[in-house]
Design a protein around this motif. Structure first.
Motif, PDB file in Angstrom:
ATOM      1  N   MET A 196      -3.770  11.396   3.864  1.00  0.00           N
ATOM      2  CA  MET A 196      -3.877  10.944   5.248  1.00  0.00           C
ATOM      3  C   MET A 196      -2.718  11.439   6.115  1.00  0.00           C
ATOM      4  SD  MET A 196      -5.173   7.086   4.498  1.00  0.00           S
ATOM      5  CE  MET A 196      -5.865   6.674   6.085  1.00  0.00           C
ATOM      6  N   LEU A 197      -1.593  11.734   5.498  1.00  0.00           N
ATOM      7  CA  LEU A 197      -0.413  12.170   6.248  1.00  0.00           C
ATOM      8  C   LEU A 197      -0.114  13.652   6.043  1.00  0.00           C
ATOM      9  CD1 LEU A 197       1.895   9.130   5.434  1.00  0.00           C
ATOM     10  CD2 LEU A 197       0.642   9.550   7.525  1.00  0.00           C
ATOM     11  N   THR A 198      -1.068  14.407   5.527  1.00  0.00           N
ATOM     12  CA  THR A 198      -0.842  15.811   5.201  1.00  0.00           C
ATOM     13  C   THR A 198      -0.415  16.612   6.427  1.00  0.00           C
ATOM     14  OG1 THR A 198      -2.554  15.587   3.521  1.00  0.00           O
ATOM     15  CG2 THR A 198      -1.846  17.815   4.049  1.00  0.00           C
ATOM     16  N   ASP A 199      -1.097  16.418   7.544  1.00  0.00           N
ATOM     17  CA  ASP A 199      -0.770  17.172   8.757  1.00  0.00           C
ATOM     18  C   ASP A 199       0.635  16.851   9.262  1.00  0.00           C
ATOM     19  OD1 ASP A 199      -3.266  18.326   8.687  1.00  0.00           O
ATOM     20  OD2 ASP A 199      -4.154  16.845  10.049  1.00  0.00           O
ATOM     21  N   GLN A 200       0.999  15.569   9.248  1.00  0.00           N
ATOM     22  CA  GLN A 200       2.325  15.180   9.715  1.00  0.00           C
ATOM     23  C   GLN A 200       3.413  15.737   8.796  1.00  0.00           C
ATOM     24  OE1 GLN A 200      -0.276  13.131   9.511  1.00  0.00           O
ATOM     25  NE2 GLN A 200      -0.289  11.653  11.172  1.00  0.00           N
ATOM     26  N   ILE A 201       3.152  15.730   7.491  1.00  0.00           N
ATOM     27  CA  ILE A 201       4.142  16.252   6.537  1.00  0.00           C
ATOM     28  C   ILE A 201       4.310  17.747   6.722  1.00  0.00           C
ATOM     29  CG2 ILE A 201       4.573  16.642   4.069  1.00  0.00           C
ATOM     30  CD1 ILE A 201       3.304  13.865   3.569  1.00  0.00           C
ATOM     31  N   LYS A 202       3.191  18.472   6.914  1.00  0.00           N
ATOM     32  CA  LYS A 202       3.277  19.925   7.149  1.00  0.00           C
ATOM     33  C   LYS A 202       4.053  20.226   8.428  1.00  0.00           C
ATOM     34  CE  LYS A 202      -0.920  21.453   4.806  1.00  0.00           C
ATOM     35  NZ  LYS A 202      -2.275  21.997   4.994  1.00  0.00           N
TER      36      LYS A 202
ATOM     37  N   MET B 282       0.835  -1.199   0.000  1.00  0.00           N
ATOM     38  CA  MET B 282       0.000   0.000   0.000  1.00  0.00           C
ATOM     39  C   MET B 282       0.871   1.250   0.000  1.00  0.00           C
ATOM     40  SD  MET B 282      -3.015  -1.159   2.608  1.00  0.00           S
ATOM     41  CE  MET B 282      -3.935   0.325   2.318  1.00  0.00           C
ATOM     42  N   ASP B 283       0.488   2.222  -0.842  1.00  0.00           N
ATOM     43  CA  ASP B 283       1.243   3.471  -0.931  1.00  0.00           C
ATOM     44  C   ASP B 283       1.235   4.224   0.392  1.00  0.00           C
ATOM     45  OD1 ASP B 283       1.997   3.118  -3.538  1.00  0.00           O
ATOM     46  OD2 ASP B 283       0.369   4.342  -4.378  1.00  0.00           O
ATOM     47  N   HIS B 284       0.138   4.133   1.130  1.00  0.00           N
ATOM     48  CA  HIS B 284       0.050   4.820   2.413  1.00  0.00           C
ATOM     49  C   HIS B 284       1.102   4.292   3.400  1.00  0.00           C
ATOM     50  CE1 HIS B 284      -1.511   6.557   6.078  1.00  0.00           C
ATOM     51  NE2 HIS B 284      -1.650   5.347   6.588  1.00  0.00           N
ATOM     52  N   ASP B 285       1.278   2.985   3.428  1.00  0.00           N
ATOM     53  CA  ASP B 285       2.276   2.398   4.328  1.00  0.00           C
ATOM     54  C   ASP B 285       3.687   2.779   3.902  1.00  0.00           C
ATOM     55  OD1 ASP B 285       0.301   1.162   5.851  1.00  0.00           O
ATOM     56  OD2 ASP B 285       0.310  -0.616   4.569  1.00  0.00           O
ATOM     57  N   LEU B 286       3.928   2.807   2.594  1.00  0.00           N
ATOM     58  CA  LEU B 286       5.233   3.214   2.085  1.00  0.00           C
ATOM     59  C   LEU B 286       5.506   4.676   2.421  1.00  0.00           C
ATOM     60  CD1 LEU B 286       7.626   2.073   0.524  1.00  0.00           C
ATOM     61  CD2 LEU B 286       6.485   2.748  -1.586  1.00  0.00           C
ATOM     62  N   ALA B 287       4.473   5.522   2.298  1.00  0.00           N
ATOM     63  CA  ALA B 287       4.617   6.937   2.645  1.00  0.00           C
ATOM     64  C   ALA B 287       4.915   7.101   4.133  1.00  0.00           C
ATOM     65  CB  ALA B 287       3.353   7.704   2.271  1.00  0.00           C
ATOM     66  N   MET B 288       4.254   6.309   4.964  1.00  0.00           N
ATOM     67  CA  MET B 288       4.480   6.381   6.409  1.00  0.00           C
ATOM     68  C   MET B 288       5.906   5.952   6.758  1.00  0.00           C
ATOM     69  SD  MET B 288       3.025   7.211   9.153  1.00  0.00           S
ATOM     70  CE  MET B 288       2.793   6.916  10.866  1.00  0.00           C
ATOM     71  N   ALA B 289       6.389   4.899   6.103  1.00  0.00           N
ATOM     72  CA  ALA B 289       7.762   4.449   6.355  1.00  0.00           C
ATOM     73  C   ALA B 289       8.761   5.526   5.944  1.00  0.00           C
ATOM     74  CB  ALA B 289       8.034   3.148   5.605  1.00  0.00           C
TER      75      ALA B 289
END
Length: 192
Positions: free
Chosen positions: A156-162, A117-124
């Motif tokens: 889903m990770l927009t806030d963490q990335i900001k 999943m791209d979301h899991d890869l983005a989180m890693a």
């Protein structure tokens, strides 16, 4: 924990018995056995211990998740490649609470093995960016952050990335004061 190929052998055996049940006019038994065989095929691609560890992580139960992951004794023999990636990903998440150096190794291995999943890869990658930033490897952190942002298609990770970008902007600045360059030892010599 047994080898991943045993699950396929069990599924094939159950499927053969289902065909036998069909030939003996026990249609209901045959259909039920086909569903049972499909469960073993599903567990070949989605490991049961990794699924249970994910459920524990959703409840923020790190010791419980670690208990389920520790039941996998030999990940290379028991898991397919993507499952090994998730095995390392989960270990990275749990260890990142205590030891960032070891967590970095797990996240890098998870990315190299692949996550489905791209979301899991983005989180890693986001976690790796945070680790790289804390180790003062700003360029690597920015690169990983950009990759994580590209992979986060659902936002889903927009806030963490900001928040990570803001932290990186705030931390930008010289580590040394003007005119006081050199090592601490040379600064002490000049002060004498």
């Amino acid at each position: 924990m047994f080898n991943k190929n045993i699950k396929l052998i069990i599924a094939a055996g159950i499927l053969c018995y289902a065909v036998y049940q069909f030939t003996e006019s026990y249609i209901g038994n045959g259909i039920a056995l086909i569903f049972l065989a499909l469960i073993f095929v599903f567990l070949y691609f989605k490991n049961e211990f990794i699924l249970l560890a994910f459920l524990r992580l959703r409840k923020q139960d790190f010791p419980g998740a670690k208990k389920w992951l520790n039941k996998i004794k030999n990940p290379e023999a028991a898991l397919v490649k993507k499952q090994q990636g998730y095995y390392n990903y989960l270990h990275g998440i749990m260890i990142s609470q205590d030891n960032m150096n070891e967590a970095e190794k797990y996240f890098k291995k998870a990315i190299s093995l692949g996550l489905s999943m791209d979301h899991d890869l983005a989180m890693a990658k986001l976690n790796l960016a945070g680790i790289a930033f804390s180790k003062r490897r700003k360029q690597e952190a920015q690169k990983l952050l950009a990759e994580a942002q590209k992979l986060d298609k659902q936002g889903m990770l927009t806030d963490q990335i900001k928040m990570m970008k803001q932290n990186m902007k705030q931390a930008v600045g010289p580590n040394q004061h003007f005119g006081a360059g050199g090592s601490i030892r040379s600064q002490k010599r000049r002060a004498r």
